[in-house]
Design an enzyme around this catalytic site. Structure first.
Site, PDB file in Angstrom:
ATOM      1  N   LYS A  58      43.338  33.594  44.835  1.00 49.86           N
ATOM      2  CA  LYS A  58      44.197  34.405  43.964  1.00 49.86           C
ATOM      3  C   LYS A  58      45.512  34.720  44.674  1.00 49.86           C
ATOM      4  O   LYS A  58      46.593  34.645  44.074  1.00 49.86           O
ATOM      5  CB  LYS A  58      43.477  35.711  43.575  1.00 49.86           C
ATOM      6  CG  LYS A  58      42.315  35.479  42.607  1.00 49.86           C
ATOM      7  CD  LYS A  58      41.412  36.700  42.457  1.00 49.86           C
ATOM      8  CE  LYS A  58      40.200  36.378  41.577  1.00 49.86           C
ATOM      9  NZ  LYS A  58      39.222  37.469  41.463  1.00 49.86           N
ATOM     10  N   GLN A  93      37.782  43.199  43.592  1.00 54.78           N
ATOM     11  CA  GLN A  93      36.896  42.028  43.553  1.00 54.78           C
ATOM     12  C   GLN A  93      35.436  42.474  43.438  1.00 54.78           C
ATOM     13  O   GLN A  93      34.968  43.337  44.175  1.00 54.78           O
ATOM     14  CB  GLN A  93      37.095  41.181  44.819  1.00 54.78           C
ATOM     15  CG  GLN A  93      36.308  39.888  44.835  1.00 54.78           C
ATOM     16  CD  GLN A  93      36.711  38.914  43.727  1.00 54.78           C
ATOM     17  OE1 GLN A  93      37.866  38.848  43.323  1.00 54.78           O
ATOM     18  NE2 GLN A  93      35.743  38.159  43.218  1.00 54.78           N
ATOM     19  N   ASP A 115      42.362  42.821  35.230  1.00 54.22           N
ATOM     20  CA  ASP A 115      41.068  42.218  34.884  1.00 54.22           C
ATOM     21  C   ASP A 115      40.642  42.593  33.459  1.00 54.22           C
ATOM     22  O   ASP A 115      39.701  42.014  32.928  1.00 54.22           O
ATOM     23  CB  ASP A 115      39.975  42.722  35.842  1.00 54.22           C
ATOM     24  CG  ASP A 115      39.719  41.767  36.999  1.00 54.22           C
ATOM     25  OD1 ASP A 115      39.785  40.548  36.782  1.00 54.22           O
ATOM     26  OD2 ASP A 115      39.429  42.261  38.108  1.00 54.22           O
TER      27      ASP A 115
END
Ligand code: GUN
Length: 286
Positions: free
Chosen positions: A54, A98, A121
C-alpha cells in the site's frame, strides 16, 4: 472454449495512471499531497507485506504515506490515542488500521474511532450506513475493485443474477449492498450464500456473475458454475502449491465466460481503490 481472463494488473495500471494525474492536479491546485497513514500493530508477516504494498503504491502515484508501527502488546487505549492524533493531524487525510488486530484489542472501538472523513477503508458505521442508503462517502476497497472490473469490462449487472459466496463485513456484505443499488454497476438481483447455506452449488449455478469471497482454497469447482458466467475470485489462500484463490481456476476456466486470476485479479485493484479513497479524503478536507 476457455474463459476470457479479466486481467486485474492491467486494469490497475490504467486506473492508477488516471489517479496519478488527478493527484498531480490536486497537489498543483491545493499545494497539498494526499497523505495516507497506515497503522500496523504487531508483526504479522502477511500484514507487513500488505502495508508495504500500500505504501509503495502511494509513493509511485504521488501520494504521501506514513507508517505507524505499534508493538504487538499495544492496548486498545494506546491505539485510540494514536487514532485521535491522526484524526486531528491536518497533514493526514486517510487513516488505515491494518486488520487483523491483536486479540487484546477491541477492534470495533478502534475502527469506530477513525473520523468518517478519513475512513478510507469505509469500515466506520456511518460510512457503512451511507453505502446501505445508496449515498456513499467512500466505497470499501475490495468491493469497489470488483465493481470496477465489471464496469470497465462492460459486464452488465442490471437485471443480472449475481451470487455472492461469503458474508464478511469487508467483502460479502458491502458488495451485495452495492450491486443492488440503483445505477451503473448496480441494479442486480443479488443472492448471498455462506458456509451455512443449504444447496449452495445449485444456487451458485444460477449466477450470471459469481463473486467468491469465502476464504477457502479451490472452494468453487467447475460443476458450480453456469456455462458462460463471469467468475470473480476474491480469495487469497497460501497453500503448499503457492497462492491460490477460492475458485478452482483450471477447472472453472473451462466453463466460465470470464474469470479473474489469482494472483493478478482483484488484488492489484484493491490497493488502487485505496489510492482513490485517499485522494477523495484529501478533497473532502481541502
Ligand atoms: N486486512 C485484510 N483486508 C483488509 C482491508 O481491506 N483493510 C484493512 N485495513 N485491513 C485488511
Amino acid at each position: 472454449m476457455a474463459a476470457t481472463l479479466l486481467d486485474g494488473k492491467a486494469l490497475a495500471d490504467t486506473i492508477r495512471a488516471e489517479i496519478a494525474t488527478q493527484v498531480a492536479d490536486f497537489t498543483h491546485r491545493c499545494g497539498v499531497k494526499p497523505c495516507l497513514a497506515a497503522v500496523l500493530v504487531g508483526d504479522d508477516p502477511a500484514s507487513q507485506v500488505y502495508v508495504r504494498n500500500k505504501q509503495k503504491a502511494c509513493e509511485q502515484n504521488g501520494l504521501v504515506s506514513q507508517l505507524h508501527r505499534m508493538e504487538a502488546a499495544t492496548s486498545t487505549g494506546q491505539l485510540l490515542e494514536r487514532i485521535d492524533q491522526l484524526n486531528t493531524d491536518r497533514n493526514v487525510h486517510g487513516i488505515l488500521v491494518q486488520l487483523p488486530l491483536p486479540k487484546q484489542v477491541d477492534s470495533n472501538r478502534v475502527l469506530d474511532a477513525v473520523h468518517p472523513k478519513k475512513d478510507v477503508d469505509a469500515f466506520h458505521p456511518a460510512n457503512v450506513g451511507r453505502i446501505m442508503q445508496g449515498r456513499p462517502l467512500f466505497l470499501p476497497c475490495t468491493p469497489h475493485a470488483i465493481q470496477q472490473i465489471l464496469l470497465r469490462h462492460q459486464i452488465p449487472t442490471a437485471g443480472a443474477h449475481i451470487v455472492v459466496i461469503g458474508r464478511s463485513d469487508i467483502v460479502g456484505k458491502p458488495i451485495a449492498t452495492m450491486l443492488m443499488q440503483k445505477g451503473p454497476g448496480g441494479d442486480a438481483t443479488v443472492t448471498v450464500c455462506h458456509s451455512r447455506s443449504r444447496n449452495l452449488p445449485e444456487i451458485a449455478r444460477l449466477a450470471d456473475i459469481l463473486i467468491v469471497a469465502i476464504g477457502r482454497a479451490n472452494f468453487v469447482t467447475g460443476d458450480m458454475v453456469k456455462p458462460g458466467a463471469t467468475v470473480i475470485d476474491v480469495g487469497i489462500n497460501r497453500t503448499e502449491s503457492g497462492l491460490v484463490g477460492d475458485v478452482d481456476f483450471n477447472a472453472v476456466r473451462q466453463v466460465a465466460g470470464a474469470i479473474t486470476p489469482v494472483p493478478g485479479g482483484v488484488g492489484p485493484l484493491t490497493i488502487t481503490m485505496l489510492l482513490h479513497n485517499t485522494l477523495l479524503a484529501a478533497r473532502l478536507q481541502a
